[in-house]
Design a protein around this motif. Sequence first.
Motif, PDB file in Angstrom:
ATOM      1  N   THR A 313      34.378  27.165  45.295  1.00 47.99           N
ATOM      2  CA  THR A 313      34.248  28.473  44.622  1.00 47.99           C
ATOM      3  C   THR A 313      34.661  28.268  43.180  1.00 47.99           C
ATOM      4  OG1 THR A 313      36.507  29.129  45.161  1.00 47.99           O
ATOM      5  CG2 THR A 313      34.787  29.722  46.751  1.00 47.99           C
ATOM      6  N   SER A 314      33.924  28.829  42.265  1.00 41.52           N
ATOM      7  CA  SER A 314      34.240  28.631  40.854  1.00 41.52           C
ATOM      8  C   SER A 314      33.930  29.911  40.080  1.00 41.52           C
ATOM      9  CB  SER A 314      33.431  27.458  40.270  1.00 41.52           C
ATOM     10  OG  SER A 314      32.043  27.746  40.332  1.00 41.52           O
ATOM     11  N   GLY A 315      34.504  29.964  38.909  1.00 45.64           N
ATOM     12  CA  GLY A 315      34.266  31.109  38.033  1.00 45.64           C
ATOM     13  C   GLY A 315      35.268  32.233  38.191  1.00 45.64           C
ATOM     14  N   PHE A 316      36.175  32.097  39.159  1.00 46.60           N
ATOM     15  CA  PHE A 316      37.168  33.154  39.351  1.00 46.60           C
ATOM     16  C   PHE A 316      38.416  32.923  38.492  1.00 46.60           C
ATOM     17  CE2 PHE A 316      35.282  33.396  43.841  1.00 46.60           C
ATOM     18  CZ  PHE A 316      34.306  34.269  43.416  1.00 46.60           C
ATOM     19  N   ALA A 317      38.804  31.674  38.342  1.00 48.20           N
ATOM     20  CA  ALA A 317      39.974  31.334  37.534  1.00 48.20           C
ATOM     21  C   ALA A 317      39.521  30.932  36.138  1.00 48.20           C
ATOM     22  CB  ALA A 317      40.785  30.222  38.173  1.00 48.20           C
ATOM     23  N   THR A 318      40.415  31.113  35.164  1.00 52.42           N
ATOM     24  CA  THR A 318      40.137  30.798  33.767  1.00 52.42           C
ATOM     25  C   THR A 318      40.919  29.550  33.391  1.00 52.42           C
ATOM     26  OG1 THR A 318      39.825  33.140  33.271  1.00 52.42           O
ATOM     27  CG2 THR A 318      40.172  31.661  31.416  1.00 52.42           C
TER      28      THR A 318
END
Length: 608
Positions: A313-318
């Motif tokens: 999963t990607s794009g949730f954390a900065t």
Amino acid sequence: MYHNKNSNSRIQIRKDLIVWGFVLVVMAAIAVGDVEQVSGEAVAGKSVEATEFDVSGGGADTSAGERIQFKCREEEDFGIRDALAMLASLCGKNIVPAPNVDGPVAFRSLSNVTFEEAIDAILGESFVYERKGNLIKVYTKEEYKKLRENPDRMIYRVFTLYYITAEEAGKLVKPVLSSAGVMQTSTAAASGISAGKEGVSGETGGDSMAWYDTIVVYDYPENIEKAKEIIKALDVRPKQVLIEATILSATLSEGMQLGIDLNLQAGVSLTGVDASAGVQDIIAGGYITDPVAAQTVMEQVHTGTAVGNPIETSGFATFGGSGLRVGIRTGDVVAFISALESVTDITILANPKILALNKQVGSILIGQKIGYRDRTTIDASGQATVGEVSWLETGTKLSFRPYIGNDGYIRMEIYPQDSSGNLSAEGLPTKTTAEVSTNIMVKDGQTIVIGGLFRDAITSTRSQIPLLGDLPIIGAAFRSTTDSSVRQEVIVLLTPHIIEEPGETKGEARADDIRRKRFGAKESLQWTSRARLAEDRYATAAKYYLDGNNKAAMRELGIVLTLRPTYLEAIRLKERIISETDPEAEKKIERKIIDIVEQEDVDKWLRR
């Protein structure tokens, strides 16, 4: 005997002469009285049966508005000239009719009238009268018109104006001038000042008349008097309005970001990596050093070389930015957690003040002008042409135009603004502003709110994996949340003051405030700086001078002028002490010696 008899005869003759002389005097007096009575009765027989005043003292001057009443007999030979003579005798006036003034009287009696009403009734519509000093001259209308239009009566008058322009005065005076009257006005002065674009080459007035606005009127005396009254009423010092505006702009921004990224492929992204670059490290944001084949994860799964399960999963954390960042790696499982909460509180308080004349625009800007190119054009040959430089004004700005009433109220067109701005990477201007444009009515000295804005903007953004992100507790691992709340408050307050005298602006008090701020700024300097040392030494010298210790004051001033040779206040105090203690030494001051020498060489020449 004979001598005594003659003496007695002479005495008797003298007595007889005295008696007869007295009788003759009495008879003469009676005769004169009878003549006056007959004359009065003759006039009264023509004009009046009964005449009386409402005030005591008949025949007194009735110019103050006393009222009279009388009746006239109907006789064919009783005319206007007789009525004017009667009115002049009764009211104590000097009425002089022209030779052609005559005719019948159009009334029998007048009751409870003033002198002006009586003479108007006698003259009717065919005659007019004019006061000249103590004389009242009566003319026919034709004679009066010819007299009034006599060019020899025309005179000129020069009016100097101090507060209104000659053009405006000319418009207002023109209606009272005769058709033969002539008026000329001076050339209008140049208006406005250079805004800085033209610099010293801007409009400066040239050789235009450096004098007050002036008008010259050539007309009959009565018309010039009317013009004088109009100018006297209009050419007065205008009132001013002092505006105190308070602009409060407050912005509170709150933000919250939370996200989790998971990878079950030993940190290798599903998109694959370059063989020479190595595997991307999602924790540190770089690449791990262990190279892998130049295959995507799916190709690795197909060939059986994949490490771990191909799930991420990607794009949730900065990865970049601030806040809490936690990276976890256990075997083939890699997790990255980022959390950030931000709070921004901005409060701007602007308090501009400006003074302007009635009906004149006043404007003030405290801020900056950011320059940018407003346009770039490309001609037919493909060559780019750079446009002019435009300016983005930011800061605190106040513009207004007041209209002062006679009841203490002020109508105003007003435009307060508080703004900030910048230029984008492409050079485009962006401006954030809080402003109000309105036309209001406000009383002198009262504070009113002319604008207010309260705005809350709440934004909640949620990105998640379908279904998994909705699960309780563990769903947080499959979603990211960004919340923001922005609260803006803008209030504009206004206090106008009508200023009739310049001293009402309390300029001395404002100057004291500036001096207080200056001394406060001095205290913020480092004690070792030359400016701070000079200020402190000067304060000490001033104290010594007030205490009468001129020697110590001169010592301190010497130190001050060593630290700052151009310290004007210190130079003045030094020269004052010298003039008070040794007047001869004052003449030997270098500046004064040079002035004396130069004055001897060239009269009124100042050294540049």
